[in-house]
Write a protein that holds these residues in place. Sequence first.
Motif, PDB file in Angstrom:
ATOM      1  N   UNK A  82       0.876  -1.219   0.138  1.00 34.98           N
ATOM      2  CA  UNK A  82       0.097   0.143  -0.129  1.00 34.98           C
ATOM      3  C   UNK A  82       0.844   1.278   0.089  1.00 34.98           C
ATOM      4  N   UNK A  83       0.413   2.425  -0.456  1.00 32.95           N
ATOM      5  CA  UNK A  83       1.237   3.790  -0.599  1.00 32.95           C
ATOM      6  C   UNK A  83       1.878   3.711   1.092  1.00 32.95           C
ATOM      7  N   UNK A  84       1.228   3.646   2.202  1.00 30.82           N
ATOM      8  CA  UNK A  84       1.777   4.048   3.438  1.00 30.82           C
ATOM      9  C   UNK A  84       2.703   3.028   3.673  1.00 30.82           C
ATOM     10  N   UNK A  85       2.186   1.683   3.409  1.00 30.38           N
ATOM     11  CA  UNK A  85       3.205   0.507   3.771  1.00 30.38           C
ATOM     12  C   UNK A  85       4.737   0.788   2.842  1.00 30.38           C
TER      13      UNK A  85
ATOM     14  N   UNK B 242       2.797  -4.620   7.624  1.00 32.41           N
ATOM     15  CA  UNK B 242       1.964  -5.740   7.400  1.00 32.41           C
ATOM     16  C   UNK B 242       0.425  -5.377   7.713  1.00 32.41           C
ATOM     17  N   UNK B 243       0.021  -4.804   8.949  1.00 33.16           N
ATOM     18  CA  UNK B 243      -1.314  -4.635   9.340  1.00 33.16           C
ATOM     19  C   UNK B 243      -2.070  -3.511   8.142  1.00 33.16           C
ATOM     20  N   UNK B 244      -1.271  -2.850   7.685  1.00 33.54           N
ATOM     21  CA  UNK B 244      -1.968  -1.816   6.556  1.00 33.54           C
ATOM     22  C   UNK B 244      -2.215  -2.752   5.504  1.00 33.54           C
ATOM     23  N   UNK B 245      -1.084  -3.265   4.951  1.00 32.84           N
ATOM     24  CA  UNK B 245      -1.186  -4.436   3.750  1.00 32.84           C
ATOM     25  C   UNK B 245      -2.347  -5.190   4.061  1.00 32.84           C
ATOM     26  N   UNK B 246      -2.582  -5.872   5.089  1.00 35.26           N
ATOM     27  CA  UNK B 246      -3.798  -6.926   5.063  1.00 35.26           C
ATOM     28  C   UNK B 246      -5.059  -6.283   4.973  1.00 35.26           C
ATOM     29  N   UNK B 247      -5.229  -5.069   5.693  1.00 39.09           N
ATOM     30  CA  UNK B 247      -6.409  -4.415   5.719  1.00 39.09           C
ATOM     31  C   UNK B 247      -6.831  -3.645   4.628  1.00 39.09           C
ATOM     32  N   UNK B 248      -5.792  -3.060   3.895  1.00 36.03           N
ATOM     33  CA  UNK B 248      -6.173  -2.366   2.486  1.00 36.03           C
ATOM     34  C   UNK B 248      -5.968  -3.044   1.379  1.00 36.03           C
TER      35      UNK B 248
ATOM     36  N   UNK C  81       2.333 -10.774  18.064  1.00 38.17           N
ATOM     37  CA  UNK C  81       1.778  -9.644  17.177  1.00 38.17           C
ATOM     38  C   UNK C  81       1.009 -10.393  16.058  1.00 38.17           C
ATOM     39  N   UNK C  82       1.618 -11.503  15.368  1.00 38.34           N
ATOM     40  CA  UNK C  82       0.819 -12.179  14.211  1.00 38.34           C
ATOM     41  C   UNK C  82      -0.465 -12.319  14.467  1.00 38.34           C
TER      42      UNK C  82
ATOM     43  N   UNK D  94      -2.131  -9.359  12.581  1.00 34.30           N
ATOM     44  CA  UNK D  94      -2.187  -9.838  11.244  1.00 34.30           C
ATOM     45  C   UNK D  94      -3.667 -10.703  11.032  1.00 34.30           C
ATOM     46  N   UNK D  95      -3.710 -11.738  12.052  1.00 32.54           N
ATOM     47  CA  UNK D  95      -4.996 -12.784  12.204  1.00 32.54           C
ATOM     48  C   UNK D  95      -5.273 -13.442  10.905  1.00 32.54           C
ATOM     49  N   UNK D  96      -4.555 -13.514   9.916  1.00 33.12           N
ATOM     50  CA  UNK D  96      -4.572 -14.574   8.903  1.00 33.12           C
ATOM     51  C   UNK D  96      -3.384 -15.196   8.497  1.00 33.12           C
TER      52      UNK D  96
END
Length: 217
Positions: free
Chosen positions: A48-51, A79-85, A124-125, A129-131
């Motif tokens: 993502x742009x932020x990531x 990674x959090x941003x990547x997963x959600x966005x 943290x995962x 992340x959750x997935x």
Amino acid sequence: MTGLIAQARLVTLEGGEGVGKTTVLNSLRDALQSSGMEVVCTREPGGTPLAEQIRNLLLDTHHEVPAFETELLLMFAARAQHVRETILPALQRGAWVLSDRFTDSSYAYQGGGRGLDAAFIAELELRVVGIQPGLTLLLDLGVLQGRDRTRGRDLAGHGPDRIERERDEFFERVRAAYLSRAAAEPQRFRVIDATPPADVVAAQAVAYLRAHMDSVQ
């Protein structure tokens, strides 16, 4: 790991430096698209742009060296941003996602390479992340051969980033951590010898992907 939700259409590529993930990812994308699937190709850190901005912070050689814990937390922030966005929206609409690296990289690089506590990474995962991927392809290559390949890339004008500048001992620990994770989760991991020519490695990866696709459908 208990609590993580397996995502069958999330396929990740892992491995040390110089294993040829880009070539394999392109072959996997072509195989999925030829089967009529929507495919999202992405990478970590980034996606993502932020990531991607966090990636630049992590890999830049011109600022202060981050503490190991800082490096880990920045990886998970990206990674959090990547997963959600990027990842979850694609999966929710039925697309397949191919990611060049995912959480296993943190276990290998920050866990194995840096010596950080795997239990902390697991926490943290779970919380951030959750997935978990449905399939992880680990491209395995000896450290010296991998460094030789990246050296050729460096001579082509792409200088090594901050992590690529680590010593061979660091990458030996990374490789050992990857292989240990693969041995512990044989249902998810497929280990591919990355020594042969790129087309041979890619063909093996596509064969594993097709078998996985059959199990999903």
